[in-house]
Design a protein around this motif. Structure first.
Motif, PDB file in Angstrom:
ATOM      1  N   LEU A 142      10.953   6.998  55.172  1.00  0.00           N
ATOM      2  CA  LEU A 142      10.409   8.109  55.940  1.00  0.00           C
ATOM      3  C   LEU A 142       8.923   8.220  55.626  1.00  0.00           C
ATOM      4  CD1 LEU A 142      11.094  10.477  57.822  1.00  0.00           C
ATOM      5  CD2 LEU A 142      11.673  11.814  55.801  1.00  0.00           C
ATOM      6  N   GLY A 143       8.108   7.688  56.535  1.00  0.00           N
ATOM      7  CA  GLY A 143       6.668   7.656  56.278  1.00  0.00           C
ATOM      8  C   GLY A 143       6.379   6.788  55.071  1.00  0.00           C
ATOM      9  N   THR A 144       5.772   7.360  54.043  1.00  0.00           N
ATOM     10  CA  THR A 144       5.455   6.603  52.827  1.00  0.00           C
ATOM     11  C   THR A 144       6.555   6.713  51.771  1.00  0.00           C
ATOM     12  OG1 THR A 144       4.276   8.508  51.932  1.00  0.00           O
ATOM     13  CG2 THR A 144       2.971   6.886  53.161  1.00  0.00           C
ATOM     14  N   HIS A 145       7.629   7.435  52.082  1.00  0.00           N
ATOM     15  CA  HIS A 145       8.717   7.640  51.122  1.00  0.00           C
ATOM     16  C   HIS A 145       9.856   6.655  51.378  1.00  0.00           C
ATOM     17  CE1 HIS A 145       6.781  11.359  49.876  1.00  0.00           C
ATOM     18  NE2 HIS A 145       6.680  11.685  51.163  1.00  0.00           N
ATOM     19  N   ASP A 146      10.377   6.056  50.307  1.00  0.00           N
ATOM     20  CA  ASP A 146      11.522   5.149  50.377  1.00  0.00           C
ATOM     21  C   ASP A 146      12.637   5.807  49.563  1.00  0.00           C
ATOM     22  OD1 ASP A 146      13.280   3.004  50.515  1.00  0.00           O
ATOM     23  OD2 ASP A 146      11.713   1.502  50.205  1.00  0.00           O
ATOM     24  N   LEU A 147      13.618   6.393  50.255  1.00  0.00           N
ATOM     25  CA  LEU A 147      14.642   7.223  49.611  1.00  0.00           C
ATOM     26  C   LEU A 147      16.003   6.546  49.618  1.00  0.00           C
ATOM     27  CD1 LEU A 147      13.684  10.440  51.606  1.00  0.00           C
ATOM     28  CD2 LEU A 147      12.922   9.868  49.289  1.00  0.00           C
ATOM     29  N   LEU A 148      16.807   6.817  48.586  1.00  0.00           N
ATOM     30  CA  LEU A 148      18.205   6.388  48.548  1.00  0.00           C
ATOM     31  C   LEU A 148      19.061   7.646  48.526  1.00  0.00           C
ATOM     32  CD1 LEU A 148      18.231   3.427  46.009  1.00  0.00           C
ATOM     33  CD2 LEU A 148      18.492   3.329  48.486  1.00  0.00           C
ATOM     34  N   LEU A 149      19.866   7.834  49.571  1.00  0.00           N
ATOM     35  CA  LEU A 149      20.737   8.999  49.664  1.00  0.00           C
ATOM     36  C   LEU A 149      22.161   8.582  49.331  1.00  0.00           C
ATOM     37  CD1 LEU A 149      19.438  10.568  53.006  1.00  0.00           C
ATOM     38  CD2 LEU A 149      18.709  11.090  50.682  1.00  0.00           C
ATOM     39  N   GLU A 150      22.798   9.309  48.435  1.00  0.00           N
ATOM     40  CA  GLU A 150      24.172   9.048  48.019  1.00  0.00           C
ATOM     41  C   GLU A 150      25.132   9.884  48.864  1.00  0.00           C
ATOM     42  OE1 GLU A 150      24.910   6.886  45.586  1.00  0.00           O
ATOM     43  OE2 GLU A 150      22.902   6.563  44.773  1.00  0.00           O
ATOM     44  N   ALA A 151      26.431   9.573  48.767  1.00  0.00           N
ATOM     45  CA  ALA A 151      27.450  10.350  49.476  1.00  0.00           C
ATOM     46  C   ALA A 151      27.316  11.819  49.105  1.00  0.00           C
ATOM     47  CB  ALA A 151      28.842   9.828  49.124  1.00  0.00           C
ATOM     48  N   GLY A 152      27.313  12.680  50.119  1.00  0.00           N
ATOM     49  CA  GLY A 152      27.186  14.115  49.906  1.00  0.00           C
ATOM     50  C   GLY A 152      25.765  14.627  50.008  1.00  0.00           C
ATOM     51  N   GLU A 153      24.788  13.721  50.124  1.00  0.00           N
ATOM     52  CA  GLU A 153      23.395  14.147  50.246  1.00  0.00           C
ATOM     53  C   GLU A 153      22.968  14.152  51.707  1.00  0.00           C
ATOM     54  OE1 GLU A 153      21.129  13.199  46.179  1.00  0.00           O
ATOM     55  OE2 GLU A 153      21.424  11.417  47.420  1.00  0.00           O
ATOM     56  N   ALA A 154      21.977  14.984  52.012  1.00  0.00           N
ATOM     57  CA  ALA A 154      21.496  15.135  53.386  1.00  0.00           C
ATOM     58  C   ALA A 154      19.971  15.100  53.411  1.00  0.00           C
ATOM     59  CB  ALA A 154      21.994  16.456  53.966  1.00  0.00           C
ATOM     60  N   ALA A 155      19.432  14.817  54.573  1.00  0.00           N
ATOM     61  CA  ALA A 155      17.979  14.850  54.788  1.00  0.00           C
ATOM     62  C   ALA A 155      17.732  15.338  56.200  1.00  0.00           C
ATOM     63  CB  ALA A 155      17.370  13.460  54.598  1.00  0.00           C
ATOM     64  N   GLU A 156      16.609  15.998  56.404  1.00  0.00           N
ATOM     65  CA  GLU A 156      16.212  16.392  57.751  1.00  0.00           C
ATOM     66  C   GLU A 156      14.730  16.141  57.904  1.00  0.00           C
ATOM     67  OE1 GLU A 156      16.175  20.596  58.794  1.00  0.00           O
ATOM     68  OE2 GLU A 156      16.548  21.101  56.700  1.00  0.00           O
ATOM     69  N   PHE A 157      14.336  15.727  59.125  1.00  0.00           N
ATOM     70  CA  PHE A 157      12.928  15.389  59.333  1.00  0.00           C
ATOM     71  C   PHE A 157      12.578  15.361  60.807  1.00  0.00           C
ATOM     72  CE2 PHE A 157      15.444  11.555  59.148  1.00  0.00           C
ATOM     73  CZ  PHE A 157      14.985  10.784  60.199  1.00  0.00           C
ATOM     74  N   ASP A 158      11.298  15.482  61.064  1.00  0.00           N
ATOM     75  CA  ASP A 158      10.727  15.369  62.396  1.00  0.00           C
ATOM     76  C   ASP A 158      10.678  13.872  62.724  1.00  0.00           C
ATOM     77  OD1 ASP A 158       8.832  15.069  64.523  1.00  0.00           O
ATOM     78  OD2 ASP A 158       7.959  17.013  63.992  1.00  0.00           O
ATOM     79  N   THR A 159      11.274  13.464  63.838  1.00  0.00           N
ATOM     80  CA  THR A 159      11.367  12.035  64.161  1.00  0.00           C
ATOM     81  C   THR A 159      10.057  11.443  64.659  1.00  0.00           C
ATOM     82  OG1 THR A 159      12.240  12.584  66.349  1.00  0.00           O
ATOM     83  CG2 THR A 159      13.839  12.077  64.621  1.00  0.00           C
TER      84      THR A 159
END
Length: 198
Positions: A142-159
């Protein structure tokens, strides 16, 4: 049994194998999830044995599909609620969960195990996205961020922010996505803290 029923049951084997391969499961792992022996699973996938309802139920549950999807039953009833998965060329599957014009659209995505060295192809578009990981690990760039989301985690963002989704080499990932037009967001209701008078 009719010829059509025979053909439907004969097609189940290859579909079972495809579903298992997409989820990167061994026969042993699927056997542990379903309680069906490895040899029986192997014969079902090879078309050497016809599945019974007692076998189809745990297999559908393990693969996260309906029995209708598992046997590729012909659509019945209202086509707006008879939602079918869409296979994508890269081995992923998209299941639309809503079929109405406008508003927030919901999808379930199943991505096969990924390549950790893959260069993400970031995209942008109008809207707002909310994702929730059901199983596995989701890589979200997401932009300059490289994230790892595990089961049960959420993210929200402007596309309009450059973004990309993928599975890791650790295995496949299943996640839900709510996508809305610009300005539409998932509304969260938070319970008040215990003892709070608000």
């Amino acid at each position: 049994m009719t010829q059509e029923s025979d053909r439907t049951l004969e097609a189940v084997g290859p579909r079972l194998k495809q579903l298992r391969s997409r989820r990167d499961l061994t026969l042993t792992e699927l056997s542990q999830q379903t309680g069906i022996s490895v040899s029986t699973l192997s014969r079902l996938e090879a078309g050497l044995r016809r599945p019974t309802l007692e076998q189809l139920l745990p297999l559908a549950r393990a693969h996260g599909v309906t029995i209708d999807e598992l046997v590729d039953a012909p659509p019945t009833g209202d086509p707006r609620i008879n939602l079918r998965p869409i296979a994508v060329g890269d081995g992923s599957t998209v299941l639309p969960l809503t079929r109405r014009p406008g508003g927030i659209q919901a999808y379930k995505f199943v991505l096969p195990a990924g390549d950790d060295d893959r260069e993400p192809d970031l995209r942008v578009h109008e809207g707002y996205d909310w994702v929730y990981v059901l199983n596995g690990r989701l890589r979200l760039v997401l932009g300059t961020h490289d994230l790892l989301l595990e089961a049960g985690e959420a993210a929200e963002f402007d596309t309009r922010t450059p973004h990309w989704f993928g599975a890791t080499s650790a295995g496949p990932v299943e996640y839900l996505s709510l996508i809305g037009r610009q300005g539409e967001r998932a509304h969260l209701r938070v319970a008040p803290r215990q003892g709070s008078t608000e």
